[in-house]
Motif scaffolding. Structure first.
Motif, PDB file in Angstrom:
ATOM      1  N   SER A 153       0.661  -1.404  -0.029  1.00 30.41           N
ATOM      2  CA  SER A 153       0.088  -0.100  -0.100  1.00 30.41           C
ATOM      3  C   SER A 153       0.802   1.268   0.097  1.00 30.41           C
TER       4      SER A 153
ATOM      5  N   THR B  28      -3.305  -0.682  -7.347  1.00 31.11           N
ATOM      6  CA  THR B  28      -3.587  -0.086  -6.196  1.00 31.11           C
ATOM      7  C   THR B  28      -3.967  -1.122  -5.076  1.00 31.11           C
TER       8      THR B  28
ATOM      9  N   GLY C  79      -0.751   3.957  -9.361  1.00 34.46           N
ATOM     10  CA  GLY C  79      -2.156   3.411 -10.084  1.00 34.46           C
ATOM     11  C   GLY C  79      -1.639   3.665 -11.343  1.00 34.46           C
TER      12      GLY C  79
ATOM     13  N   ASP D 210      -6.190   2.338  -0.576  1.00 32.05           N
ATOM     14  CA  ASP D 210      -6.114   3.354  -1.749  1.00 32.05           C
ATOM     15  C   ASP D 210      -7.562   3.455  -2.442  1.00 32.05           C
ATOM     16  N   HIS D 211      -8.326   2.528  -2.153  1.00 30.49           N
ATOM     17  CA  HIS D 211      -9.798   2.452  -2.985  1.00 30.49           C
ATOM     18  C   HIS D 211     -10.930   3.157  -2.032  1.00 30.49           C
TER      19      HIS D 211
ATOM     20  N   ARG E 128       2.515   1.100  -4.203  1.00 31.21           N
ATOM     21  CA  ARG E 128       1.866   1.085  -5.567  1.00 31.21           C
ATOM     22  C   ARG E 128       1.382   2.407  -6.124  1.00 31.21           C
TER      23      ARG E 128
END
Length: 314
Positions: free
Chosen positions: A152, A295, A157, A299-300, A155
């Motif tokens: 996390s 991702t 996107g 982060d979502h 990454r």
């Protein structure tokens, strides 16, 4: 050499043997060949391999060959004889006996059953519901929680079409292997090790791809023996040591299925993708599937994983 460095050296040598088998499954592989690759005497090689892999070299080689054949039977139109030869069996009769010993059905029965299952999924309006019901791995819902934990912070996107066919160039990756199944804790340890190795070397940046390689299908291979590599792309000439190995992802044409899913939906996504490939006339090549992580759940906005499942096709 300290005990911990000795174990790391043993792991590195056994990983080289596993990679050799994966790349040369069609050849006549003898125990002496594998011992020489690992730089052990035959006696010590057999003992150390058994200790680290929880099976003998002979059992490992036989299992990998039969399981590779099982995957080819359900995804290709090659003849039984061609598959037997490609997977290193001396004759079709020898192949049939080994296959039935492993799966309790003949190769032809297996092929028919798997094809019917994939076609029924692809033709069903309840495809997603059926796929969820087929999630049998005990740890599947936690699988990507550990990927999330260790990736996390790294990454970045990338944007891709959700379903596409693309040509990949060859990629070199540094990896840490897990040979003990798709187990969330073991996979987490592999990611922790490869990121801890790559970070101080400046190898984790916006150009880095974070790739999981799953060599085995849990419906074919025993769940505790499925092999997974936690990988980061690295430049040519990168030197590795200890448990970190180098692996080349072959260039070729890949079918790419981009999904945003919760961790417990990953297995269903593989089933849906396999059904889609069959229904649309794509034949998978003989190479492991890739999981490219764009991702992570942190982060979502919905706590899902944004990833691409990539399967090389002929």
């Amino acid at each position: 050499m300290t005990d911990i460095n000795l174990i790391r050296d043993y792991i590195k040598r056994i990983n080289q043997v596993v990679d050799y088998v994966e790349a040369n499954i069609d050849k006549d592989i003898k125990l002496q060949d594998l011992a020489e690759i690992a730089c052990f005497s035959q006696y010590h090689f057999h003992r150390i391999f058994n200790m680290l892999m929880k099976e003998t070299p002979k059992d490992f080689l036989r299992r990998i060959r039969v399981e590779r054949a099982a995957l080819m039977l359900k995804s290709t139109e090659q003849s039984m004889g061609d598959i037997a030869f490609y997977c290193g069996f001396s004759s079709q009769a020898t192949f049939s006996r080994a296959f039935k010993d492993r799966f309790r059905v003949s190769p032809s029965e297996w092929k028919k059953g798997e094809r019917q299952r994939l076609l029924s999924i692809s033709n069903s309006k309840e495809c997603k519901t059926e796929s969820k019901n087929e999630q049998t791995l005990k740890n599947s819902k936690l699988y990507f929680e550990y990927v999330n934990k260790f990736l996390s912070n790294y990454r970045i996107g990338k944007t891709e079409m959700k379903v596409s066919i693309q040509n990949f160039d060859e990629m070199q990756v540094a990896y840490v292997a897990n040979h003990e199944g798709y187990n969330e804790e073991k996979i987490g340890i592999a990611w922790e090790k490869v990121c801890a190795w790559a970070g101080p070397k400046g190898l984790l940046n916006q150009a880095t791809n974070y790739i999981g390689i799953g060599f085995d299908d849990p419906k074919v291979t025993s769940p505790d023996k499925c092999r997974y590599y936690a990988c980061v792309t690295v430049p040519k000439g990168t030197e590795v040591s200890g448990e970190v190995g180098l692996y080349k992802i072959s260039a070729g044409r890949y079918a790419i299925y981009r999904v945003e899913v919760y961790g417990n939906e990953i297995e269903g996504s593989y089933i849906e993708f396999g059904a889609w490939l069959t229904a649309n006339g794509y034949e998978p090549a003989d190479s492991p599937s890739l999981e490219i992580y764009h991702t992570t759940a942190c982060d979502h906005p919905e706590g899902k994983f944004d990833m691409s499942i990539c399967i090389q096709v002929k």
